[in-house]
Design a protein around this motif. Structure first.
Motif, PDB file in Angstrom:
ATOM      1  N   ALA A 104     -18.661  23.689 -46.047  1.00  0.00           N
ATOM      2  CA  ALA A 104     -18.544  24.495 -44.822  1.00  0.00           C
ATOM      3  C   ALA A 104     -17.591  23.814 -43.850  1.00  0.00           C
ATOM      4  O   ALA A 104     -17.418  22.592 -43.871  1.00  0.00           O
ATOM      5  CB  ALA A 104     -19.919  24.663 -44.185  1.00  0.00           C
ATOM      6  N   GLY A 105     -16.981  24.610 -43.001  1.00  0.00           N
ATOM      7  CA  GLY A 105     -16.176  24.067 -41.904  1.00  0.00           C
ATOM      8  C   GLY A 105     -14.819  23.542 -42.311  1.00  0.00           C
ATOM      9  O   GLY A 105     -14.199  22.786 -41.570  1.00  0.00           O
ATOM     10  N   VAL A 106     -14.330  23.939 -43.486  1.00  0.00           N
ATOM     11  CA  VAL A 106     -12.997  23.480 -43.919  1.00  0.00           C
ATOM     12  C   VAL A 106     -11.970  24.539 -43.517  1.00  0.00           C
ATOM     13  O   VAL A 106     -12.210  25.744 -43.635  1.00  0.00           O
ATOM     14  CB  VAL A 106     -12.965  23.253 -45.446  1.00  0.00           C
ATOM     15  N   HIS A 107     -10.838  24.069 -43.015  1.00  0.00           N
ATOM     16  CA  HIS A 107      -9.802  25.000 -42.559  1.00  0.00           C
ATOM     17  C   HIS A 107      -8.467  24.712 -43.244  1.00  0.00           C
ATOM     18  O   HIS A 107      -8.158  23.564 -43.570  1.00  0.00           O
ATOM     19  CB  HIS A 107      -9.632  24.906 -41.042  1.00  0.00           C
ATOM     20  N   PHE A 108      -7.708  25.761 -43.408  1.00  0.00           N
ATOM     21  CA  PHE A 108      -6.333  25.592 -43.882  1.00  0.00           C
ATOM     22  C   PHE A 108      -5.496  25.027 -42.731  1.00  0.00           C
ATOM     23  O   PHE A 108      -5.937  25.009 -41.572  1.00  0.00           O
ATOM     24  CB  PHE A 108      -5.762  26.927 -44.369  1.00  0.00           C
ATOM     25  N   ALA A 138     -22.123  31.640 -50.699  1.00  0.00           N
ATOM     26  CA  ALA A 138     -21.933  30.236 -50.299  1.00  0.00           C
ATOM     27  C   ALA A 138     -20.846  29.518 -51.076  1.00  0.00           C
ATOM     28  O   ALA A 138     -20.542  28.369 -50.797  1.00  0.00           O
ATOM     29  CB  ALA A 138     -23.246  29.482 -50.471  1.00  0.00           C
ATOM     30  N   GLY A 139     -20.271  30.165 -52.054  1.00  0.00           N
ATOM     31  CA  GLY A 139     -19.282  29.459 -52.862  1.00  0.00           C
ATOM     32  C   GLY A 139     -18.684  30.351 -53.913  1.00  0.00           C
ATOM     33  O   GLY A 139     -18.275  31.467 -53.625  1.00  0.00           O
ATOM     34  N   LEU A 140     -18.670  29.864 -55.145  1.00  0.00           N
ATOM     35  CA  LEU A 140     -18.138  30.700 -56.198  1.00  0.00           C
ATOM     36  C   LEU A 140     -18.834  30.439 -57.527  1.00  0.00           C
ATOM     37  O   LEU A 140     -19.457  29.401 -57.729  1.00  0.00           O
ATOM     38  CB  LEU A 140     -16.628  30.534 -56.357  1.00  0.00           C
ATOM     39  N   THR A 141     -18.697  31.450 -58.374  1.00  0.00           N
ATOM     40  CA  THR A 141     -19.266  31.363 -59.707  1.00  0.00           C
ATOM     41  C   THR A 141     -18.133  31.461 -60.711  1.00  0.00           C
ATOM     42  O   THR A 141     -17.276  32.330 -60.589  1.00  0.00           O
ATOM     43  CB  THR A 141     -20.263  32.518 -59.938  1.00  0.00           C
ATOM     44  N   ILE A 142     -18.140  30.558 -61.645  1.00  0.00           N
ATOM     45  CA  ILE A 142     -17.134  30.599 -62.704  1.00  0.00           C
ATOM     46  C   ILE A 142     -17.849  30.909 -64.008  1.00  0.00           C
ATOM     47  O   ILE A 142     -18.791  30.211 -64.391  1.00  0.00           O
ATOM     48  CB  ILE A 142     -16.389  29.253 -62.819  1.00  0.00           C
ATOM     49  N   HIS A 143     -17.382  31.975 -64.630  1.00  0.00           N
ATOM     50  CA  HIS A 143     -17.986  32.356 -65.906  1.00  0.00           C
ATOM     51  C   HIS A 143     -16.950  32.192 -67.003  1.00  0.00           C
ATOM     52  O   HIS A 143     -15.826  32.670 -66.891  1.00  0.00           O
ATOM     53  CB  HIS A 143     -18.488  33.795 -65.846  1.00  0.00           C
ATOM     54  N   SER A 144     -17.360  31.520 -68.047  1.00  0.00           N
ATOM     55  CA  SER A 144     -16.461  31.292 -69.174  1.00  0.00           C
ATOM     56  C   SER A 144     -16.997  32.020 -70.398  1.00  0.00           C
ATOM     57  O   SER A 144     -18.209  32.082 -70.612  1.00  0.00           O
ATOM     58  CB  SER A 144     -16.384  29.782 -69.453  1.00  0.00           C
ATOM     59  N   LEU A 145     -16.106  32.571 -71.193  1.00  0.00           N
ATOM     60  CA  LEU A 145     -16.558  33.262 -72.405  1.00  0.00           C
ATOM     61  C   LEU A 145     -17.114  32.254 -73.411  1.00  0.00           C
ATOM     62  O   LEU A 145     -18.047  32.545 -74.145  1.00  0.00           O
ATOM     63  CB  LEU A 145     -15.392  34.032 -73.033  1.00  0.00           C
ATOM     64  N   GLN A 146     -16.513  31.078 -73.434  1.00  0.00           N
ATOM     65  CA  GLN A 146     -16.989  30.019 -74.325  1.00  0.00           C
ATOM     66  C   GLN A 146     -17.721  28.967 -73.502  1.00  0.00           C
ATOM     67  O   GLN A 146     -17.443  28.828 -72.313  1.00  0.00           O
ATOM     68  CB  GLN A 146     -15.794  29.348 -75.030  1.00  0.00           C
TER      69      GLN A 146
END
Lengths: 511, 353
Positions: A104-108, A138-146
């Motif tokens: 949280a609280g990170v800026h470009f 709150a973030g991200l989800t990474i889904h991989s086929l393998q």
């Protein structure tokens, strides 16, 4: 009670300040200064989406980009993944779905907030179709086929930076520096026949979430020839410069401080598809047995390279020692004698295209031709290519340089194979080291890619550069570097004889 | 003087008064993500890896014992670390009914160990009939315990009190009038946390200070200061007052403290000998953050080059020094370059050899 200690400490600190300043080794970190960096690549891109896998140019681009962008996670020298833009992560039992919580609280650098959607978009654009990446609250989800048990290795290396694309196409990052100026190569005003090299000026990001870097400015000059870089270090025109392997000995003899990474560049030969089996199989094997890698590494490259018998290096897989590259000239001649008429390499010369830039690779190509001739094989060096692995689709043989970019052996081998003409794929279970070894062994037994040597990266450092802690896999970590004040360092640039070789199990530490 | 300093993963915690640290590790590991603390049942990961390799080797068609076990660690593995691996592998092969022998004529079962940036890779190689058989397993390096401390034998008594993958800013003893505790100040994921350990080394309390407005830094430093029941953490640009006995959050105020550039080795870096009351001054170990620190102690009146000087090598740079009150000893904060962990040592002088 301890406040007494504090008072004492404060009282004596002033008295000791002069002594501490005089003692170089005890000097505390210093903020400020300009770090001048010289690179050989004449052009770099700060857009990870444009980078060519394995290319030497892209590896220089990545070094500079890492000053501007951050990753979700990083890997320290002790094998521990460290939170960066992601603070936590979990995965399911199959290693196919990974959840990352964003810091949280990170800026470009323009002050806009880093959001899960922006992070997901950046990663999706660099990681390709292997992953489906979705923003969560709150973030991200990474889904991989393998199954992807090595996803942290992937995210901590390669192109997977987090950035935000602006409408004008420029990218913003959250990293320790921001791009202040990028001046392209241009004709020199005084002499239009000469060119002024491209430059990039980076300023410290005062609001960096991980803390302001120590130096105020990083000035990167591109397209500096190898010998000029060496001279720049010696005459105080650079703090950091790349050193080519053939100049390492000279640099050390002249007292330069030189650091090296683990072997990061594979130099190999590749046969293209124009040659048909079975004649080609004998040709591949004959050349494989004819090449004198030992002379190449120890004489041509002055012991600054290691023989390569595998596609991936030992430091990355841990099993590369199992591969052997026995030189066997009599057997190579035997195979040559069995060639049917009309095979390239027999009566008709096999053209060797040097796809890597620079005289050094051309010399290596010529060495291959000499070795081939010793086995009665005809190989003729045809041309020298660019640093971007963009070889002309010529028939014959190619000498190429491949920069290892990923900390995941599976990803590295997959990427290397995809760049080959037939673009073969690895099996689904290649994350298992034994499976990966089997795949690599199969590839090597085909003799379509012939590893020659692996080269470390060498970096020359002026004596006023402190806290240098380059990783074995080539990250420079310049945000943690600080510079000794000029008035106390003058005259020391070329005077230090310290050599910074990365010990295998006790790399440097800093935080 | 006491020549102590032979630490290993097996005996590290078997020091009087600090047996409880082992329990502390379990407790701490339970409340912290395993990625950030390195003691989470580390033996289990090692044994499980040995078991997997043994299982794969035992499944090689046509492989029969007895086999001559060979251990080939790549690079500079600590002796104790190699021993632990070999013991676990031998045990795992034994459980798989793979008979091992020391006879020179027996076929070799060679196990190679290598470290990659994120993993330890074990490769077993043997010859069956006319073919080589290779089996490979790997485990994340972060699941392994820290390497055995390779320290030079010294004549200085020292004990490893605490170890963390998070940066240790300061450590100090304090007393609430009844008990004496060890307080640790940590920089954990860009926040500052105060930890209190009881005399048995068990974590009594973990207090995130939640310092509002604390600028993240690449050069974190801090100091614990105690005033009666109140404690203060003096950080870069902020000072926070807090109480271990109160649920009230830490109160922080802006206050410049020890900015980078004005720190120096303390003049009170002195140990008192219990035999003769002589004071031994510790000179600034100095050094780059990538070098092991060598502590040099000289008695009052002697120069640092005197033959009376004691030296002790630590596994990394010394980051902070905190004298103990009334004991003549001190706490030393070190970054272990073999593991990347931060460590707190109690150092003191002892009589005798």
């Amino acid at each position: 009670m301890r406040s007494i200690k504090s008072v004492l400490r404060a009282a004596i600190s002033a008295a000791l300040a002069l002594v501490a300043a005089a003692a170089l080794q005890a000097a505390p970190p210093r903020f400020g200064g300009t770090l001048r960096v010289k690179l050989r690549s004449s052009r770099i891109s700060l857009d990870p989406r444009e980078w060519t896998p394995g290319s030497l140019n892209s590896s220089d681009s990545r070094k500079i980009a890492s000053l501007v962008y951050d990753r979700l996670v990083t890997l320290n020298d002790y094998g521990q993944f460290q939170p960066a833009l992601a603070t936590e992560w979990t995965h399911d039992a199959t290693f196919k779905t990974w959840h990352f919580k964003l810091r949280a609280g990170v800026h470009f650098s323009d002050g806009s907030a880093l959001t899960p959607a922006l992070a997901a978009a950046a990663l999706q654009s660099t990681s390709g179709k292997n992953f489906e990446i979705a923003a969560t609250e709150a973030g991200l989800t990474i889904h991989s086929l393998q199954p992807a048990p090595d996803i942290l290795e992937q995210l901590a290396s390669g192109n997977d930076f987090i950035f935000r694309a602006q409408l004008d196409g420029k990218l913003l990052g959250t990293g320790p520096f921001l791009v202040a100026e990028a001046v392209p190569e241009a004709p020199a005003e005084a002499n239009p026949l000469a060119t002024k090299p491209a430059r990039i000026k980076l300023l410290a990001n005062e609001n960096c979430w991980a803390g302001r870097p120590f130096v105020d400015v990083v000035e990167v000059t591109l397209g500096e020839p190898a010998l000029r870089q060496l001279l720049d270090l010696q005459v105080n025109r650079a703090e950091i410069a790349e050193i080519t392997p053939d100049l390492v000995r000279k640099g050390r003899e002249e007292g330069l401080r030189i650091w090296n990474s683990a072997p990061l560049v594979l130099v190999a030969l590749r046969f293209d598809d124009a040659l048909a089996a079975p004649a080609s199989d004998s040709l591949h094997e004959a050349l494989w047995l004819a090449i004198d890698r030992d002379t190449m590494a120890n004489v041509l490259l002055q012991r600054q390279a290691q023989l390569a018998a595998a596609l991936l290096p030992q430091w990355l897989t841990g099993y590369a020692f199992l591969f052997e590259s026995p030189m066997n000239l009599p057997r190579a001649k035997e195979l040559r004698a069995s060639f049917p008429a009309g095979v390239a390499g027999a009566e008709q010369a096999l053209r060797l295209h040097v796809d890597a830039p620079g005289d050094l690779f051309k010399l290596m190509g010529e060495r291959v031709a000499v070795n081939a001739r010793q086995a009665n094989l005809l190989v003729q060096v045809a041309g020298v290519g660019s640093a971007n692995n963009t070889a002309a689709p010529s028939d014959g043989l190619h000498l190429f340089a491949w920069h290892y970019d990923s900390l995941s052996p599976r990803t590295e081998l997959e990427t290397l194979l995809r760049q080959m003409p037939d673009g073969s794929d690895l099996g689904a279970n290649a994350a298992d080291p034994e499976q990966l070894f089997a795949q690599e062994r199969r590839l090597l037994e085909e003799h379509r890619i012939l590893p020659l040597v692996v080269l470390p990266e060498y970096v020359g450092l002026r004596a006023n550069v402190h806290n240098w802690n380059g990783s074995p896999w080539g990250d420079w970590r310049l945000a943690d570097v600080w510079l000794e004040a000029e008035d106390t360092s003058s005259g020391k640039a070329a005077g230090s004889t310290q050599k910074e070789n990365m010990p295998a199990r006790t790399p440097g530490a800093n935080q | 003087m006491d020549s102590s300093s032979e630490f290993s993963r097996h005996n590290r915690w078997v020091y009087p008064g600090f047996l409880g640290l082992f329990l502390l590790i379990g407790l701490f590991a339970a409340i912290n993500p395993p990625r950030t603390f390195v003691f989470a049942d580390s033996d289990a990961a090692l044994k499980e890896t040995a078991r997997r390799l043994a299982e794969r080797v035992a499944a090689i068609p046509g492989l029969h014992g007895p086999l001559r076990f060979e251990w080939h660690p790549q690079g500079n593995w600590a002796e104790g670390e190699g021993t632990r691996w070999q013991d676990s592998l031998r045990d795992a092969f034994d459980r798989r009914a793979l008979q091992l022998s020391d006879e020179a004529g027996a076929p070799a079962l060679a196990v190679y160990a290598a470290e990659t940036p994120s993993e330890v890779v074990l490769t077993a190689k043997t010859h069956v009939g006319d073919r080589d058989e290779v089996r490979i397993v790997a485990l994340p390096r972060s699941l392994l315990p820290p390497a055995e401390l390779r320290v030079a034998p010294v004549r200085l008594k020292r004990q490893l009190l605490y170890e963390s993958s998070d940066r240790i800013l300061d450590a100090a003893w304090f007393s609430d009038g009844e008990e004496t505790y060890l307080a640790i100040l940590l920089y954990k994921n860009f926040d500052v946390v105060a930890v209190r350990l009881d005399p048995m080394g068990q974590i009594q309390q973990t207090l995130p200070l939640n310092v509002a407005g604390l600028k993240p830094t690449r050069d974190p430093h801090g100091e614990l200061v105690f005033h009666g029941s109140q404690s203060s953490a003096r950080l870069w640009g902020k000072t926070c007052d807090f109480s271990w006995n109160s649920a009230v959050e830490a109160k922080c105020r802006t206050e410049k403290f020890n900015m980078p550039g004005d720190s120096a080795w303390p003049a009170d870096a002195v140990l008192t000998s219990p035999c003769g009351d002589a004071n031994w001054t510790i000179s600034d170990p100095g050094g780059e953050p990538t070098a092991r620190a060598v502590l040099r102690l000289a008695p009052d009146g002697a120069t640092q080059s005197s033959s009376a000087t004691l030296t002790s090598e630590f596994p990394g740079p010394v980051l902070n020094f905190s004298p103990e009150q009334n004991s003549g000893g001190a706490l030393l904060m070190v970054r272990n370059l073999s593991t990347g962990n931060y460590e707190v040592y109690k150092i003191s002088l002892a009589c005798g050899d």
